[in-house]
Design a protein around this motif. Structure first.
Motif, PDB file in Angstrom:
ATOM      1  N   MET A   1       0.708  -1.138   0.116  1.00 30.41           N
ATOM      2  CA  MET A   1      -0.136  -0.124   0.118  1.00 30.41           C
ATOM      3  C   MET A   1       0.743   1.246   0.252  1.00 30.41           C
ATOM      4  O   MET A   1       1.781   1.269   0.837  1.00 30.41           O
ATOM      5  CB  MET A   1      -0.949  -0.122   1.168  1.00 30.41           C
ATOM      6  CG  MET A   1      -2.016   1.049   1.196  1.00 30.41           C
ATOM      7  SD  MET A   1      -2.818   1.197   2.877  1.00 30.41           S
ATOM      8  CE  MET A   1      -3.842  -0.408   2.984  1.00 30.41           C
ATOM      9  N   ALA A   2       0.500   2.210  -0.855  1.00 28.25           N
ATOM     10  CA  ALA A   2       1.394   3.328  -0.754  1.00 28.25           C
ATOM     11  C   ALA A   2       1.172   4.114   0.669  1.00 28.25           C
ATOM     12  O   ALA A   2       0.108   4.011   1.246  1.00 28.25           O
ATOM     13  CB  ALA A   2       0.916   4.463  -1.891  1.00 28.25           C
ATOM     14  N   ASN A   3       2.350   4.805   0.848  1.00 27.64           N
ATOM     15  CA  ASN A   3       2.138   5.653   2.076  1.00 27.64           C
ATOM     16  C   ASN A   3       1.164   6.826   1.915  1.00 27.64           C
ATOM     17  O   ASN A   3       0.547   6.798   3.279  1.00 27.64           O
ATOM     18  CB  ASN A   3       3.565   6.337   2.202  1.00 27.64           C
ATOM     19  CG  ASN A   3       4.851   5.242   2.579  1.00 27.64           C
ATOM     20  OD1 ASN A   3       4.421   4.033   2.839  1.00 27.64           O
ATOM     21  ND2 ASN A   3       5.814   5.816   2.540  1.00 27.64           N
ATOM     22  N   TRP A   4       0.726   7.516   0.895  1.00 27.29           N
ATOM     23  CA  TRP A   4      -0.256   8.360   0.985  1.00 27.29           C
ATOM     24  C   TRP A   4      -1.571   8.004   1.407  1.00 27.29           C
ATOM     25  O   TRP A   4      -2.444   8.659   1.959  1.00 27.29           O
ATOM     26  CB  TRP A   4      -0.050   9.456  -0.228  1.00 27.29           C
ATOM     27  CG  TRP A   4      -0.345   8.699  -1.295  1.00 27.29           C
ATOM     28  CD1 TRP A   4       0.421   8.096  -2.243  1.00 27.29           C
ATOM     29  CD2 TRP A   4      -1.704   8.673  -2.232  1.00 27.29           C
ATOM     30  NE1 TRP A   4      -0.227   7.413  -3.349  1.00 27.29           N
ATOM     31  CE2 TRP A   4      -1.596   7.755  -3.225  1.00 27.29           C
ATOM     32  CE3 TRP A   4      -3.041   9.226  -1.736  1.00 27.29           C
ATOM     33  CZ2 TRP A   4      -2.441   7.418  -4.170  1.00 27.29           C
ATOM     34  CZ3 TRP A   4      -3.918   8.739  -2.451  1.00 27.29           C
ATOM     35  CH2 TRP A   4      -3.926   8.198  -3.760  1.00 27.29           C
ATOM     36  N   ILE A   5      -1.765   6.719   0.785  1.00 26.21           N
ATOM     37  CA  ILE A   5      -3.039   6.108   0.855  1.00 26.21           C
ATOM     38  C   ILE A   5      -3.085   5.682   2.345  1.00 26.21           C
ATOM     39  O   ILE A   5      -4.114   5.854   2.912  1.00 26.21           O
ATOM     40  CB  ILE A   5      -3.250   4.778  -0.029  1.00 26.21           C
ATOM     41  CG1 ILE A   5      -3.109   5.293  -1.448  1.00 26.21           C
ATOM     42  CG2 ILE A   5      -4.580   4.082   0.220  1.00 26.21           C
ATOM     43  CD1 ILE A   5      -3.239   4.191  -2.428  1.00 26.21           C
ATOM     44  N   GLU A   6      -2.132   5.126   3.095  1.00 21.47           N
ATOM     45  CA  GLU A   6      -2.175   4.692   4.399  1.00 21.47           C
ATOM     46  C   GLU A   6      -2.329   5.823   5.278  1.00 21.47           C
ATOM     47  O   GLU A   6      -3.136   6.002   6.498  1.00 21.47           O
ATOM     48  CB  GLU A   6      -0.740   3.907   4.850  1.00 21.47           C
ATOM     49  CG  GLU A   6      -0.900   3.315   6.010  1.00 21.47           C
ATOM     50  CD  GLU A   6       0.344   2.457   6.469  1.00 21.47           C
ATOM     51  OE1 GLU A   6       0.356   2.051   7.636  1.00 21.47           O
ATOM     52  OE2 GLU A   6       1.362   2.423   5.722  1.00 21.47           O
ATOM     53  N   VAL A   7      -1.643   7.049   5.090  1.00 23.77           N
ATOM     54  CA  VAL A   7      -1.915   8.010   5.883  1.00 23.77           C
ATOM     55  C   VAL A   7      -3.316   8.499   5.685  1.00 23.77           C
ATOM     56  O   VAL A   7      -3.940   8.919   6.691  1.00 23.77           O
ATOM     57  CB  VAL A   7      -1.030   9.237   5.503  1.00 23.77           C
ATOM     58  CG1 VAL A   7      -1.407  10.705   6.049  1.00 23.77           C
ATOM     59  CG2 VAL A   7       0.299   8.993   5.586  1.00 23.77           C
ATOM     60  N   ILE A   8      -3.892   8.505   4.579  1.00 24.75           N
ATOM     61  CA  ILE A   8      -5.520   9.031   4.161  1.00 24.75           C
ATOM     62  C   ILE A   8      -6.244   8.167   5.364  1.00 24.75           C
ATOM     63  O   ILE A   8      -7.268   8.430   6.167  1.00 24.75           O
ATOM     64  CB  ILE A   8      -5.771   9.032   3.060  1.00 24.75           C
ATOM     65  CG1 ILE A   8      -5.104  10.136   2.166  1.00 24.75           C
ATOM     66  CG2 ILE A   8      -7.303   9.124   2.922  1.00 24.75           C
ATOM     67  CD1 ILE A   8      -5.350  10.326   0.867  1.00 24.75           C
ATOM     68  N   LEU A   9      -6.166   6.757   5.223  1.00 27.14           N
ATOM     69  CA  LEU A   9      -6.808   5.831   5.667  1.00 27.14           C
ATOM     70  C   LEU A   9      -6.642   5.749   7.457  1.00 27.14           C
ATOM     71  O   LEU A   9      -7.551   5.859   8.214  1.00 27.14           O
ATOM     72  CB  LEU A   9      -6.434   4.452   5.408  1.00 27.14           C
ATOM     73  CG  LEU A   9      -7.005   4.011   4.084  1.00 27.14           C
ATOM     74  CD1 LEU A   9      -6.417   2.517   3.564  1.00 27.14           C
ATOM     75  CD2 LEU A   9      -8.317   4.190   3.767  1.00 27.14           C
ATOM     76  N   ARG A  10      -5.272   6.108   7.940  1.00 28.57           N
ATOM     77  CA  ARG A  10      -5.111   6.457   9.241  1.00 28.57           C
ATOM     78  C   ARG A  10      -5.749   7.605   9.680  1.00 28.57           C
ATOM     79  O   ARG A  10      -6.513   7.666  10.902  1.00 28.57           O
ATOM     80  CB  ARG A  10      -3.812   6.343   9.483  1.00 28.57           C
ATOM     81  CG  ARG A  10      -3.150   5.230   9.497  1.00 28.57           C
ATOM     82  CD  ARG A  10      -1.566   5.566  10.106  1.00 28.57           C
ATOM     83  NE  ARG A  10      -0.758   3.969   9.809  1.00 28.57           N
ATOM     84  CZ  ARG A  10       0.139   3.594  10.669  1.00 28.57           C
ATOM     85  NH1 ARG A  10       0.231   4.739  11.739  1.00 28.57           N
ATOM     86  NH2 ARG A  10       0.673   2.451  10.728  1.00 28.57           N
TER      87      ARG A  10
END
Length: 285
Positions: A1-10
């Protein structure tokens, strides 16, 4: 998973968690927060920020930290409701700064409250001279509450022995050009009455941004177009004028008649109407 996607989900997950935590904490305003509440919210924000931005931190650990922190603060709030000792420890105690018109210098030093700060806080309460203050207490939230001396307090209708009926909250009956039927029914009114009142003011329902009816049945409206002047309600002034005319007519009848019994009756009733005018004049003007 891309870092920016993980930040959004978090961020989304933490936002939802903090939202429920805020709902659990109740409806305290920022100005009503104690030091403990203030620190607790800052800590929660720090935990959330670290969990969202530091991807090496396990997200579930962040959730666990928030849940534990919220659970502890909620438990302490429950204990504070039941125990004055716990409440005093968490929220702190009020401190008297002025008592019987005298400044308590020791309490000022204890709270690290300078004379300038005291005078500034008094001015926010419309007390520009400390000599006008009978009692002033510094609340745990940092707000200063003031009791003015009796001869410096604003005059009220009660001081003048003027009795007025209780006034209920006004009901919004029109919002954004739409009629609200439930508030109308609460007041015992209907749409026909509302349209009649609007016709008296020369206003169409679709042009009304907000319409309120007070406890005396008087309709006040605000239009979408602020340039249009809406005439003020005239029912109350007209009613007052009618009562005054009735009282004047009774006095004239008393002067015009030669029947002594009728003269006394007219004069007596004129005085009764005059007493009614004195009681309702404040409301109808």
């Amino acid at each position: 998973m891309a870092n920016w996607i993980e930040v959004i989900l978090r961020a989304i997950g933490m936002l939802m968690l903090l939202f429920f935590a805020a709902k659990l904490a109740g409806k305290k305003q920022v100005a009503q927060l104690s030091y403990f509440d203030y620190i607790s919210r800052i800590t929660l924000g720090g935990i959330a920020a670290i969990t969202i931005l530091h991807l090496e931190v396990n997200f579930y650990y962040g959730i666990l930290a928030v849940v534990v922190w919220v659970g502890i603060t909620y438990l302490l709030d429950l204990l504070a409701l039941k125990s004055k000792v716990v409440r005093a420890f968490i929220d702190g105690k009020s401190t008297v700064l002025i008592k019987d018109g005298k400044v308590m210098e020791d309490n000022l030093k204890k709270e690290q409250f300078t004379t300038d700060m005291l005078l500034k806080q008094l001015r926010t309460k419309n007390a520009f001279k400390f000599a006008d203050v009978e009692f002033a207490v510094l609340e745990p939230t940092g707000e200063l509450n003031v009791l003015l001396k009796r001869d410096r307090q604003p005059l009220t209708l009660k001081d003048l022995n003027v009795k007025i009926p209780d006034e209920k909250e006004p009901q919004a009956v029109i919002m954004d050009g739409k009629i609200l039927n439930e508030p109308l029914a609460t007041l015992g009114l209907n749409q026909a009455w509302l349209k009649t009142e609007l016709d008296k003011q020369g206003v169409a329902i679709e042009n009304v941004f907000l319409g309120q009816v007070d406890s005396f049945g008087q309709l006040t409206v605000d239009l979408f177009d602020d340039k249009i002047q809406v005439p003020k309600p005239t029912e109350m002034p007209l009613l007052l004028s009618s009562i005054k005319k009735c009282q004047a007519d009774l006095e004239l009848f008393a002067l015009a008649t030669e029947n002594e019994k009728a003269k006394q009756m007219y004069s007596k009733n004129a005085k009764k109407v005059e007493e009614v005018i004195r009681k309702v004049q404040t409301l109808l003007q």
